[in-house]
Design a protein around this motif. Sequence first.
Motif: not given
Ligand SMILES: [Zn+2]
Length: 330
Positions: A63-68, A112-114, A162-164
């Motif tokens: 559930a990464c808020p920075f992923c597309p 990219e998440h990581y 984690v998302h850079p």
């Molecule tokens: Zn992410």
Amino acid sequence: MQLKKEIKTIMLKDPFQQFKEAQRVNEIRYCPLTGRSSRVLGLTLKEFAYTDRTAMIEESARACPFCPGLIDALTPKFTPPLKEQYTYGNARCFPNAFPYDENNAVVTITTEHYVPINGFTHQMLLEAFECALLFLSDVDSKKYPYQSINWNYMPVAGSSLVHPHLQIIASSTPSNYYSDILSNLNNNPNLFMDYLTTEKNLNERVIANPGDSTWVVAYAPMGQFDIIGILHESMPLHTCSGKLDSVLTYIRTTLQFLYSKKIDNFNMSFYSIAHNTSFLPHIRICPRVTFPPYATSEINYLQMLHNDSFTLLKPEVIAEEFSVFAREQL
Ligand SMILES: [Zn+2]
């Protein structure tokens, strides 16, 4: 310029040598820019331990808020006169939802998440930094002259995601770091070039000289070691668009070097002050590590409560290792 240090000798009966009298030699060094002290301990560290972070990286992707999939819904927007968000290639800039300062933005470096510490391409860094500069050039540099581009890479370095991503600040007030340097610049407006000339003459810690900047391993590191890149021209960050090629090259080389030492967390700050010609823009990159077997933090009472750093690694040894590494890479 004279680089300042004090040597302290400690005698003890050493249980690891049948209680024979043994000597430890510590150095207290003083940073030529800030004046702050740093302890180079007379111990040696063989190498840092590799930590498997696969489970954390996979969990954080859910559930990464920075992923597309979520970034449009979950990231804030700037208010006028700024644009709502800034984009440059795959990088995107928006307000920090939990701001540290009046103008505090986040730049996601990539979709990219990581990205592993050795996986950042020149293009990724270029897009992220240029995106940060789009934001900075829209902020009033007279009112908010203390400009910095900062990076906490991975949780040990203080990143909650984690998302850079980078964190950009344009502030009306100086951090303690700026204040320390400003007070030294009052006594010596040529502080930065004096420091670089001293380092070049000593030739013990210089690691690169790409022409528009000089890179050294810090004499008095703020972390286990500390890579400093100083631009030769006084230009505030908001005017640096298109001029960061060698900076990005050596940031990348530093990250590759950290990877070669099994280090996968770091902090970076790129400092500048607008309308101050004696303050040269510069970068510091410090690895962030924990110590086995209990993942002990490197931040103890010395840094937390005495404002002192310590390292187990001699800066001159790191400089030698970095130079060999960079020659093989470039
Ligand atoms: Zn992410």
